[in-house]
Design a protein around this motif. Structure first.
Motif, short mmCIF file in Angstrom:
data_model
loop_
_atom_site.label_atom_id
_atom_site.label_comp_id
_atom_site.label_asym_id
_atom_site.label_seq_id
_atom_site.Cartn_x
_atom_site.Cartn_y
_atom_site.Cartn_z
N ARG A 1 -91.31 -7.52 6.89
CA ARG A 1 -90.19 -8.46 6.93
C ARG A 1 -90.09 -9.12 8.30
NH1 ARG A 1 -86.43 -8.79 3.38
NH2 ARG A 1 -84.80 -9.08 4.94
N SER A 2 -89.85 -10.42 8.30
CA SER A 2 -89.81 -11.17 9.56
C SER A 2 -88.62 -10.79 10.43
CB SER A 2 -89.76 -12.67 9.27
OG SER A 2 -88.63 -13.00 8.47
N ASP A 3 -87.50 -10.36 9.79
CA ASP A 3 -86.32 -10.03 10.59
C ASP A 3 -86.32 -8.59 11.10
OD1 ASP A 3 -85.81 -8.63 8.28
OD2 ASP A 3 -83.92 -9.64 7.80
N GLY A 4 -87.25 -7.76 10.60
CA GLY A 4 -87.36 -6.39 11.09
C GLY A 4 -86.32 -5.43 10.56
N TYR A 5 -85.55 -5.86 9.54
CA TYR A 5 -84.52 -5.00 8.96
C TYR A 5 -84.86 -4.69 7.50
CZ TYR A 5 -81.55 -6.41 12.91
OH TYR A 5 -81.04 -6.63 14.16
N ALA A 6 -84.33 -3.57 7.02
CA ALA A 6 -84.48 -3.23 5.61
C ALA A 6 -83.60 -4.14 4.76
CB ALA A 6 -84.09 -1.78 5.38
N THR A 7 -84.03 -4.39 3.53
CA THR A 7 -83.15 -5.06 2.58
C THR A 7 -82.10 -4.05 2.11
OG1 THR A 7 -84.43 -4.41 0.63
CG2 THR A 7 -85.09 -6.46 1.76
N PRO A 8 -80.98 -4.50 1.54
CA PRO A 8 -79.99 -3.53 1.03
C PRO A 8 -80.60 -2.55 0.03
CG PRO A 8 -79.00 -5.70 1.18
CD PRO A 8 -80.46 -5.88 1.50
N ALA A 9 -81.49 -3.04 -0.85
CA ALA A 9 -82.11 -2.15 -1.84
C ALA A 9 -82.99 -1.10 -1.17
CB ALA A 9 -82.93 -2.96 -2.85
N GLN A 10 -83.77 -1.54 -0.18
CA GLN A 10 -84.63 -0.60 0.56
C GLN A 10 -83.78 0.43 1.31
OE1 GLN A 10 -86.76 -3.38 2.98
NE2 GLN A 10 -88.26 -3.87 1.39
N PHE A 11 -82.69 -0.04 1.90
CA PHE A 11 -81.84 0.86 2.67
C PHE A 11 -81.16 1.89 1.78
CE2 PHE A 11 -77.79 1.50 5.23
CZ PHE A 11 -78.39 2.33 6.16
N ASN A 12 -80.69 1.45 0.61
CA ASN A 12 -80.05 2.40 -0.30
C ASN A 12 -81.04 3.45 -0.79
OD1 ASN A 12 -77.24 1.81 -0.55
ND2 ASN A 12 -77.76 -0.09 -1.60
N ARG A 13 -82.26 3.03 -1.07
CA ARG A 13 -83.28 4.00 -1.48
C ARG A 13 -83.60 4.95 -0.33
NH1 ARG A 13 -84.55 7.69 -4.62
NH2 ARG A 13 -86.75 8.26 -4.63
N TRP A 14 -83.65 4.43 0.88
CA TRP A 14 -83.89 5.25 2.07
C TRP A 14 -82.82 6.33 2.21
CZ3 TRP A 14 -87.80 4.84 5.84
CH2 TRP A 14 -87.60 5.56 7.02
N LEU A 15 -81.56 5.94 2.01
CA LEU A 15 -80.47 6.90 2.12
C LEU A 15 -80.52 7.93 1.00
CD1 LEU A 15 -77.48 4.60 3.17
CD2 LEU A 15 -78.85 6.10 4.62
N ASP A 16 -80.93 7.50 -0.21
CA ASP A 16 -81.12 8.46 -1.30
C ASP A 16 -82.15 9.51 -0.91
OD1 ASP A 16 -79.32 7.13 -2.93
OD2 ASP A 16 -80.87 6.01 -4.01
N LEU A 17 -83.25 9.05 -0.30
CA LEU A 17 -84.31 9.97 0.12
C LEU A 17 -83.83 10.89 1.23
CD1 LEU A 17 -87.32 7.47 0.17
CD2 LEU A 17 -87.09 9.45 -1.35
N GLU A 18 -83.06 10.33 2.17
CA GLU A 18 -82.52 11.15 3.26
C GLU A 18 -81.67 12.30 2.69
OE1 GLU A 18 -82.86 11.44 6.38
OE2 GLU A 18 -83.10 9.54 7.44
N GLU A 19 -80.79 11.95 1.78
CA GLU A 19 -79.91 12.96 1.20
C GLU A 19 -80.72 14.01 0.44
OE1 GLU A 19 -75.95 13.26 -1.69
OE2 GLU A 19 -76.55 11.33 -0.84
N ALA A 20 -81.70 13.56 -0.35
CA ALA A 20 -82.52 14.49 -1.13
C ALA A 20 -83.36 15.38 -0.22
CB ALA A 20 -83.43 13.71 -2.08
N PHE A 21 -83.89 14.82 0.86
CA PHE A 21 -84.71 15.59 1.80
C PHE A 21 -83.89 16.72 2.42
CE2 PHE A 21 -86.94 16.61 5.67
CZ PHE A 21 -88.28 16.35 5.42
N HIS A 22 -82.70 16.37 2.91
CA HIS A 22 -81.86 17.38 3.56
C HIS A 22 -81.36 18.42 2.56
CE1 HIS A 22 -81.50 15.83 7.71
NE2 HIS A 22 -81.81 14.67 7.13
N GLU A 23 -81.02 17.98 1.35
CA GLU A 23 -80.56 18.93 0.33
C GLU A 23 -81.68 19.90 -0.05
OE1 GLU A 23 -77.69 19.52 -0.84
OE2 GLU A 23 -76.46 17.75 -0.45
N THR A 24 -82.92 19.42 -0.08
CA THR A 24 -84.05 20.29 -0.41
C THR A 24 -84.25 21.35 0.66
OG1 THR A 24 -85.14 18.51 -1.65
CG2 THR A 24 -86.53 20.34 -0.93
N VAL A 25 -84.13 20.95 1.93
CA VAL A 25 -84.27 21.93 3.02
C VAL A 25 -83.15 22.97 2.95
CG1 VAL A 25 -84.25 22.24 5.53
CG2 VAL A 25 -85.49 20.30 4.53
N ILE A 26 -81.94 22.51 2.66
CA ILE A 26 -80.81 23.44 2.53
C ILE A 26 -81.07 24.43 1.40
CG2 ILE A 26 -78.36 23.62 1.91
CD1 ILE A 26 -78.06 20.81 3.32
N ASP A 27 -81.52 23.93 0.25
CA ASP A 27 -81.83 24.82 -0.88
C ASP A 27 -82.94 25.81 -0.52
OD1 ASP A 27 -79.94 23.70 -2.54
OD2 ASP A 27 -81.34 22.29 -3.47
#
Length: 234
Positions: free
Chosen positions: A125-151
């Protein structure tokens, strides 16, 4: 009758949560019982129960005489949640290094691969930022990653405290409307640190896993709070 109402309340709860996660119900939005009931296809009773549950979880705030509103965590809320996460999740990571299963390692591997895929898309991307859809998926992954480590820690008390306070979910949900928070630089750092953490877990290196998890959470706290400060000024 009670069981039917309870199931409908769960359905209403999931609907409202999804609307919040997708940004249809943003912080400050009022939750109108009759409107939600019509959208979900239930009576107002399950909707009231769902809203009450969201209030107890800290996602919704009830204002006497005005109604229920989607709550926006303030700076102090987020700081406290990050402190809680640092204390508990770093300990969970150390324990996870002892107990994590091959299946959980495979799950984390798959998540890490998707983190790198999103990073590559942001690079393009020319602006160097995530799109809203990319960012929401990123946050989903962040939450799942941390929850997996906790489990994987197999520490029920740590998991109970974190989930009762919704420490992981609230932190990530509070960021969902700030996609410019995810820059190429932040994506690079996050991917590298998660790769190191995953290797420490695979090697059974508890002290290193603890250190890396703590560093991730502290950096996340600094980045998010700095972004929110800048956003308020602009």
């Amino acid at each position: 009758m009670y069981e039917v109402t309870e199931k409908l309340a769960d359905r209403a709860y999931r609907f409202i949560r999804q609307e919040m996660q997708e940004g249809s119900l943003v912080p400050g939005s009022q939750l109108v019982n009759r409107k939600l009931a019509a959208e979900i296809g239930v009576s107002v009773i399950p909707v009231r129960e769902a809203i009450h549950r969201l209030v107890t979880e800290g996602l919704v705030e009830h204002v006497p005489g005005a109604g229920a509103f989607v709550r926006n965590p303030n700076r102090e809320d987020l700081e406290e949640l990050y402190v809680l996460r640092d204390a508990l999740e770093s300990c969970a990571a150390a324990e996870a290094a002892r107990y994590i299963t091959p299946h959980q390692l495979d799950d984390l591997d798959a998540m890490l691969e998707e983190f790198f895929e999103i990073r590559d898309l942001i690079r393009e991307r020319s602006d160097g930022y995530a799109t809203p859809a990319q960012f929401n998926r990123w946050l989903d992954l962040e939450e799942a990653f941390h929850e997996t480590v906790i489990d994987a820690s197999r520490n029920r008390l740590i998991a109970k405290v974190i989930r009762e306070h919704r420490a992981v979910a609230t932190v990530f949900e509070s960021q969902r409307h700030s996609s410019k928070l995810l820059t190429v630089d932040l994506a690079e750092k996050t991917c590298d640190s998660k790769k190191q953490l995953l290797q420490a877990l695979r090697d059974g290196n508890g002290p290193l896993a603890r250190e890396l998890m703590s560093a991730q959470i502290q950096r996340g706290c600094r980045d998010v709070l700095a972004f929110l400060r800048q956003e308020r000024r602009s």
